[in-house]
Design an enzyme around this catalytic site. Structure first.
Site, PDB file in Angstrom:
ATOM      1  N   GLU A 192       0.560  -1.345   0.075  1.00 49.16           N
ATOM      2  CA  GLU A 192      -0.082  -0.105  -0.002  1.00 49.16           C
ATOM      3  C   GLU A 192       0.802   1.389  -0.073  1.00 49.16           C
ATOM      4  OE1 GLU A 192      -3.838  -1.462   2.491  1.00 49.16           O
ATOM      5  OE2 GLU A 192      -1.997  -0.961   3.712  1.00 49.16           O
TER       6      GLU A 192
HETATM    7  C1  TNX Z   1      -4.398  -3.929   4.952  1.00 51.34           C
HETATM    8  S1  TNX Z   1      -3.140  -6.106   3.480  1.00 51.34           S
HETATM    9  C2  TNX Z   1      -3.172  -3.706   5.249  1.00 51.34           C
HETATM   10  C3  TNX Z   1      -2.888  -3.240   6.695  1.00 51.34           C
HETATM   11  C4  TNX Z   1      -4.219  -3.031   7.418  1.00 51.34           C
HETATM   12  C5  TNX Z   1      -4.992  -4.122   7.084  1.00 51.34           C
HETATM   13  C6  TNX Z   1      -6.309  -4.203   7.830  1.00 51.34           C
HETATM   14  C7  TNX Z   1      -1.898  -5.042   4.048  1.00 51.34           C
HETATM   15  C8  TNX Z   1      -0.592  -5.958   3.553  1.00 51.34           C
HETATM   16  N1  TNX Z   1      -1.980  -4.080   4.809  1.00 51.34           N
HETATM   17  O1  TNX Z   1      -2.050  -2.025   6.693  1.00 51.34           O
HETATM   18  O2  TNX Z   1      -3.821  -3.144   8.689  1.00 51.34           O
HETATM   19  O3  TNX Z   1      -5.101  -4.161   5.679  1.00 51.34           O
HETATM   20  O4  TNX Z   1      -7.212  -5.258   7.510  1.00 51.34           O
END
Ligand code: TNX
Length: 523
Positions: free
Chosen positions: A335
């Protein structure tokens, strides 16, 4: 009369045939209250052959036989059994007493993590090629004893282990759980408690998400403000916290004593507000942002064009690598919405060699597959749609993938609309959803041979203590553990939900506050 899994139903049939037998203590273990059979174990073993004539009963004279290399597992087993049985259970090299023998030595079929467990009237033998295998066998043995064996005070027996043989080994070498200690901080004791809980289901990796926007949780001696300032809060504005390097080493050693390797994650280049807030010079504009206590993602980025960014990462990765006996460091990479795609490439091009220079291999969320990865790097798939061209290309190039599809394996997803804890961006994940998937078809173009294993991440935006962790992990975590360990052909929701119900009395004795899903007849 070894039966493969399809034949496990036979064990139930045996239990039924013997129902006519009298007096409790002389009944086969399978007929006693809270009936246990060799086939009740989670993860379900590869093959089971029950022998109701061969039950073994622990007595005050029982010893644990383990030579020097098996001693650690022997002591662990004694530590499990002594409090509830009140028996002495000495751990000795040789004994003529009825015993639980832990034998290390060439053991056919079971590989480097499996075991053979044989129960006769005279004793129990767990045999394996490695101490990891012995430890897995001990977790099976534990589930073959009555639930009250989990009591930390002396309770009444009888302590009967059902007779027969199990031959068991994992489908995947990597069976992980992840705990996010960044969004909310969890104390050393809380993490140890979780380690003990996951070890029961043969989980052998603990991925610790040690740094994110809301907090930096590991002392870095060369950049001390990361922990003292960057670790000083958490989601919702609580006090946060961090592990000193001594505490962290203690956690790693505790996990190792449960045959679990810790994989530390320092998320980058995004999810870095806590670091950016701690050191102004890490920001492109030289201005430190405030600490962050919300739950948005994707707004922060390390400054890709500054040299100091890589000096910083060299120091951090160096210190974390030195605290890590395992081969892998997790560099996040997810992300990174505040980093341009070009910057992301450039950034990873700098960071991958830094990890290698510190003698470690790279794990990262599957976004890292978009960069030029060495074949040893392990992308961890987390998305929900089962399609990611870069992950498939990495698999084709020889990289192994860890499977954590969020709509199946994320323990922080709400069970249903009214679940008091959790998020639902990947959907609601009931117990059956978490169990009902197959890693080898989870991502297009990533087949069985390209899969390192599975991992159940537990993000902690909404979780603040062990009760919260337990409510989300139980009962879903055992299902992910079974998917990672048991043969694909054994996958069966109806059988699984019955075995799961039989775990509940154990969790009650252990004080695990689990979610009583209506999909399971808890009785
Ligand atoms: C996505 S999936 C994230 C996290 C959040 C999570 C909550 C991923 C690698 N990153 O930063 O905590 O969703 O479900």
């Amino acid at each position: 009369m070894r039966r493969s899994l399809a034949g496990l139903l036979g064990a139930t049939a045996l239990a039924l045939t013997a129902l006519t037998q009298p007096a409790l203590a002389s009944q086969p273990a399978a007929n006693q209250p809270g009936a246990r059979t060799l086939a009740d174990v989670i993860p379900v073993p590869v093959s089971v052959s029950a022998d109701p004539e061969a039950d073994f009963r622990l007595t005050p004279a029982t010893a644990i036989e383990a030579d020097r290399d098996a001693r650690q597992v022997g002591d662990y087993l004694a530590g499990l059994l002594r409090p509830s049985t009140g028996y002495r259970l000495p751990v000795v090299e040789r004994t003529s007493a009825p015993s639980i023998a832990l034998e290390l030595g060439p053991t056919a079929q079971v590989g480097d993590q499996g075991y053979q467990l044989t129960v006769t009237k005279k004793g129990v033998t767990v045999r394996a090629n490695s101490s990891d295998g012995l430890f897995a066998g001990v977790q099976t043995l534990r589930q073959l004893l009555p639930a009250r064996v989990e009591s930390r005070q002396v309770v009444r027996g009888p302590w009967v282990v059902p007779g027969g043989t199990i031959v068991d080994y994992p489908r995947f070498g990597y069976r992980g759980a992840m705990l996010d200690v960044a969004r909310h901080f969890f104390s050393v004791d809380e993490v140890k408690r979780y380690i003990d809980q996951i070890a029961q289901y043969k989980i052998n990796r603990l991925h610790l998400h040690l740094a994110d926007d809301q907090g930096w949780r590991i002392e870095i001696k060369s950049w001390p403000r990361l922990a003292t300032y960057g670790g000083s809060t958490e989601v919702g504005g609580g006090p946060g916290g961090y592990y000193t390097q001594e505490q962290y080493k203690d956690l790693v050693a505790y996990a190792a004593s449960r045959h679990i390797t810790v994989i530390p994650e320092i998320d980058m280049p995004g999810h870095t507000n806590a670091a950016l807030a701690s050191y102004a010079e890490l920001n492109c504009d030289g201005v430190a942002p405030p600490l962050y206590t919300g739950i948005e993602v994707g707004f922060s980025s390390l400054c890709v064009d500054k040299d100091i960014t890589y000096e910083f990462l060299d120091d951090v990765i160096g210190e974390v690598a030195a605290l890590t006996p395992g081969r892998y460091l997790h560099i996040g990479g997810d992300e990174a919405h505040a980093t341009t795609p070009e910057d992301y490439q450039k950034f990873m091009g700098e960071v991958l060699p830094i990890v290698a220079e510190h003698g470690k291999l790279v794990q990262g969320w599957h976004e890292i597959a978009k960069t030029g990865l060495p074949a040893s790097a392990v992308p961890q798939f987390w998305d929900t749609d089962g399609v990611d061209a870069a992950t498939a290309a990495a698999a084709a190039a020889g990289n192994k993938i860890v499977m954590s599809p969020a709509n199946k394996a994320y323990l922080d997803m709400q069970y249903h609309e009214n679940s008091p804890l959790g998020l639902h961006w990947a959907g609601y994940v009931e117990v059956a959803d978490a169990y009902h998937w197959d890693p080898s078809t989870a991502v297009q173009g990533v087949g069985e041979a390209s899969i390192a294993g599975v991992e159940a991440p537990l993000w902690s935006e909404t979780l603040t203590d062990s009760d919260d962790i337990e409510f989300m992990a139980f009962p879903r975590l055992p299902g992910i553990a079974e998917i990672g360990w048991s043969p694909k052909a054994s996958h069966d929701w109806n059988g699984y939900r019955e075995r799961l119900a039989k775990q509940a009395p154990r969790w009650e004795v252990q004080g695990i506050d689990f979610y009583r899903s209506p999909q399971v007849d808890w009785r």
